[in-house]
Design an enzyme around this catalytic site. Sequence first.
Site, mmCIF file in Angstrom:
data_model
loop_
_atom_site.group_PDB
_atom_site.id
_atom_site.type_symbol
_atom_site.label_atom_id
_atom_site.label_comp_id
_atom_site.label_asym_id
_atom_site.label_seq_id
_atom_site.Cartn_x
_atom_site.Cartn_y
_atom_site.Cartn_z
ATOM 1 N N LYS A 112 0.843 -1.196 0.000
ATOM 2 C CA LYS A 112 0.000 0.000 0.000
ATOM 3 C C LYS A 112 0.877 1.244 0.000
ATOM 4 C CE LYS A 112 -3.747 1.995 2.846
ATOM 5 N NZ LYS A 112 -4.554 1.762 4.069
ATOM 6 N N SER A 140 -9.438 1.882 3.598
ATOM 7 C CA SER A 140 -8.614 2.612 2.637
ATOM 8 C C SER A 140 -7.665 1.702 1.837
ATOM 9 C CB SER A 140 -7.779 3.670 3.369
ATOM 10 O OG SER A 140 -6.915 3.053 4.318
ATOM 11 N N SER A 143 -9.605 -0.640 7.805
ATOM 12 C CA SER A 143 -9.114 -0.381 6.452
ATOM 13 C C SER A 143 -8.456 -1.568 5.750
ATOM 14 C CB SER A 143 -8.132 0.795 6.468
ATOM 15 O OG SER A 143 -8.815 2.003 6.675
#
Length: 205
Positions: A47, A122, A146
Site C-alpha cells: 500500500k 482505505s 481499512s
Amino acid sequence: IKHTEELNIYVEVFEQEALNRAADLDAEYKKDPHSVGKLFGTVMSIKDVICFKDHKVTASSKILEGFESQFTATALQRAIAEDVIIIGRTNCDEFAMGSTNENSVYGPTLNGADSTLVPGGSSGAAAVSVQMDTCLVALGSDTGGSVRQPASFCGVYGMKPSYGRISRYGLIAYASSFDQIGLLSKDVDIIQSTLGIIEGNDEHD
C-alpha cells in the site's frame, strides 16, 4: 496487472525491478535450493503508505508528490530478507482516510468483481491486487477497518493483528495509536506464513 489497468490498482509497478529480482532468486535457487528464504518468489504488493527505501511513497496525496523514502519499513524489510518480490505500490484513500478508495489523487480503484461497486478502503487497491491475482499477498494498513472492510468487499482474507505485533516503523501515520500494518490474501496459509516472518519486537517502535 496490464490486463487490469482499468481497475486502477497500482500507482506504480516495479516491473523491471521485480523481473530482475526474480532472475536473481532463480539463480540463487539453482546454485543452492536450501539457501533461499521462507517467502522465496512470493509476489507482494505494498500500500502507498509503506516506506520502501529509494522508492516513492505518497499516501496517494499530492502533498508527497515526488517524495522518496530514505528507509524501508521494518515489516517490509523482514519480508525482503526472506526473498519476497515487491511488485508495486497500490492505490489508497489519501493518507488512508476513507472507506471506499475513491479519495485518492490517482483516482478511484474499482472492485474487480463489479466495477460499478467500490472495493472498500482505505486498503481497497491492496484487496483488489490479490482479488485479481496480481500478487499472492498484499501489505495494507488498518486503523478502524481499512484492511478488514475491503477484504470483505472483495471476497479475500484480511487480517489486522493486535497492536504492536507488527512494527509500525515505516508506516505513514493516520492515527498512530490505532494504525497497524495488516495482510491480505486469498490464502490463509500465506497470511499465516507471512505474518510469522514480519511480526515481532522492533527497537524502532
